[in-house]
Write a protein that holds these residues in place. Structure first.
Motif, PDB file in Angstrom:
ATOM      1  N   ASN A  67       0.854  -1.117   0.101  1.00  0.00           N
ATOM      2  CA  ASN A  67       0.116   0.269  -0.182  1.00  0.00           C
ATOM      3  C   ASN A  67       0.842   1.212   0.441  1.00  0.00           C
ATOM      4  O   ASN A  67       1.731   1.358   1.292  1.00  0.00           O
ATOM      5  N   VAL A  68       1.216   1.992  -0.719  1.00  0.00           N
ATOM      6  CA  VAL A  68       1.652   3.026  -1.054  1.00  0.00           C
ATOM      7  C   VAL A  68       1.109   4.045  -1.143  1.00  0.00           C
ATOM      8  O   VAL A  68       0.577   4.338  -1.923  1.00  0.00           O
ATOM      9  N   ARG A  69       1.134   5.328  -0.391  1.00  0.00           N
ATOM     10  CA  ARG A  69       0.466   6.564  -0.888  1.00  0.00           C
ATOM     11  C   ARG A  69       2.081   7.887  -1.433  1.00  0.00           C
ATOM     12  O   ARG A  69       3.012   8.135  -0.863  1.00  0.00           O
ATOM     13  N   VAL A  70       1.508   8.559  -2.568  1.00  0.00           N
ATOM     14  CA  VAL A  70       2.874   8.992  -2.966  1.00  0.00           C
ATOM     15  C   VAL A  70       2.592  10.515  -2.984  1.00  0.00           C
ATOM     16  O   VAL A  70       1.455  10.821  -3.740  1.00  0.00           O
ATOM     17  N   PRO A  71       2.953  11.517  -2.506  1.00  0.00           N
ATOM     18  CA  PRO A  71       2.032  12.889  -2.060  1.00  0.00           C
ATOM     19  C   PRO A  71       2.782  13.013  -4.092  1.00  0.00           C
ATOM     20  O   PRO A  71       3.680  13.391  -4.609  1.00  0.00           O
ATOM     21  N   LEU A  72       1.103  14.217  -4.300  1.00  0.00           N
ATOM     22  CA  LEU A  72       1.480  14.465  -5.686  1.00  0.00           C
ATOM     23  C   LEU A  72       2.813  15.667  -6.166  1.00  0.00           C
ATOM     24  O   LEU A  72       2.568  15.292  -7.476  1.00  0.00           O
ATOM     25  N   GLN A  73       2.938  16.689  -5.511  1.00  0.00           N
ATOM     26  CA  GLN A  73       3.694  17.957  -5.227  1.00  0.00           C
ATOM     27  C   GLN A  73       5.078  17.017  -5.204  1.00  0.00           C
ATOM     28  O   GLN A  73       6.316  17.895  -6.052  1.00  0.00           O
ATOM     29  N   LEU A  74       5.274  15.764  -4.881  1.00  0.00           N
ATOM     30  CA  LEU A  74       6.769  15.189  -5.004  1.00  0.00           C
ATOM     31  C   LEU A  74       6.966  14.516  -6.129  1.00  0.00           C
ATOM     32  O   LEU A  74       7.886  14.733  -7.238  1.00  0.00           O
ATOM     33  N   LEU A  75       5.747  14.522  -6.975  1.00  0.00           N
ATOM     34  CA  LEU A  75       6.592  13.717  -8.438  1.00  0.00           C
ATOM     35  C   LEU A  75       6.858  14.312  -8.820  1.00  0.00           C
ATOM     36  O   LEU A  75       7.094  15.379  -9.898  1.00  0.00           O
ATOM     37  N   ARG A  76       4.774  16.299  -8.973  1.00  0.00           N
ATOM     38  CA  ARG A  76       5.505  17.006  -9.716  1.00  0.00           C
ATOM     39  C   ARG A  76       6.884  17.636  -9.491  1.00  0.00           C
ATOM     40  O   ARG A  76       7.483  18.439 -10.438  1.00  0.00           O
ATOM     41  N   ALA A  77       6.781  17.921  -7.890  1.00  0.00           N
ATOM     42  CA  ALA A  77       8.570  18.098  -8.381  1.00  0.00           C
ATOM     43  C   ALA A  77       9.321  18.041  -8.584  1.00  0.00           C
ATOM     44  O   ALA A  77      10.991  18.528  -9.708  1.00  0.00           O
ATOM     45  N   GLY A  78      10.024  16.409  -9.230  1.00  0.00           N
ATOM     46  CA  GLY A  78      10.653  15.258  -9.123  1.00  0.00           C
ATOM     47  C   GLY A  78      10.202  15.630 -11.296  1.00  0.00           C
ATOM     48  O   GLY A  78      11.240  16.086 -11.741  1.00  0.00           O
TER      49      GLY A  78
END
Length: 140
Positions: A67-78
């Motif tokens: 069960n993985v929950r990744v903040p979309l802000q982290l993806l956007r920053a990446g």
């Protein structure tokens, strides 16, 4: 608390009406009020904040769960940081990923594409090779 209910409770506190009368008045208020729609479909969807990956599997007869929950802000920053990486480093990173069996080209990753993906990634189920495993990827 609405104003009418407060007025009834104030009258009860002041001794102007009995408890039974207060209950009858409150019951009448509740009957007169239209029902509130609480179905999830009735509420507009907010902007998603997380990318969620759920994996349910039976491995060796034992249930397993990821069960993985990744903040979309982290993806956007990446995605935005990829623009700062020199082209030679991107080529080297792509080559290493291809060697590891990950055919992904970092030079093709653009912020506007990520936003379009997030908008369209309402819910998706991914089939995997194992018949006893289920993978779900969605935004919430």
């Amino acid at each position: 608390m609405n104003e009418q209910r407060k007025d009834i409770l104030d009258m009860l506190a002041a001794g102007k009406i009995t408890v039974d009368e207060a209950e009858q008045l409150i019951a009448a208020l509740e009957r007169d009020q239209p029902p509130v729609a609480t179905l999830p479909e009735a509420r507009p969807k907010g902007k998603p904040k997380y990318l969620r990956v759920l994996v349910d599997t039976l491995e060796g007869g034992e249930p397993g769960r990821v069960n993985v929950r990744v903040p979309l802000q982290l993806l956007r920053a990446g995605v935005k940081l990829v623009a700062l990486i020199p082209p030679q480093a991107l080529q080297h990173a792509n080559a290493e990923m291809h060697k590891s069996g990950v055919p992904f080209d970092l030079t093709q990753l653009k912020p506007e594409q990520l936003e379009a993906l997030i908008e369209h990634l309402d819910e998706m189920t991914v089939d995997v090779d194992q018949p006893d495993a289920k993978v779900r990827v969605f935004c919430e």
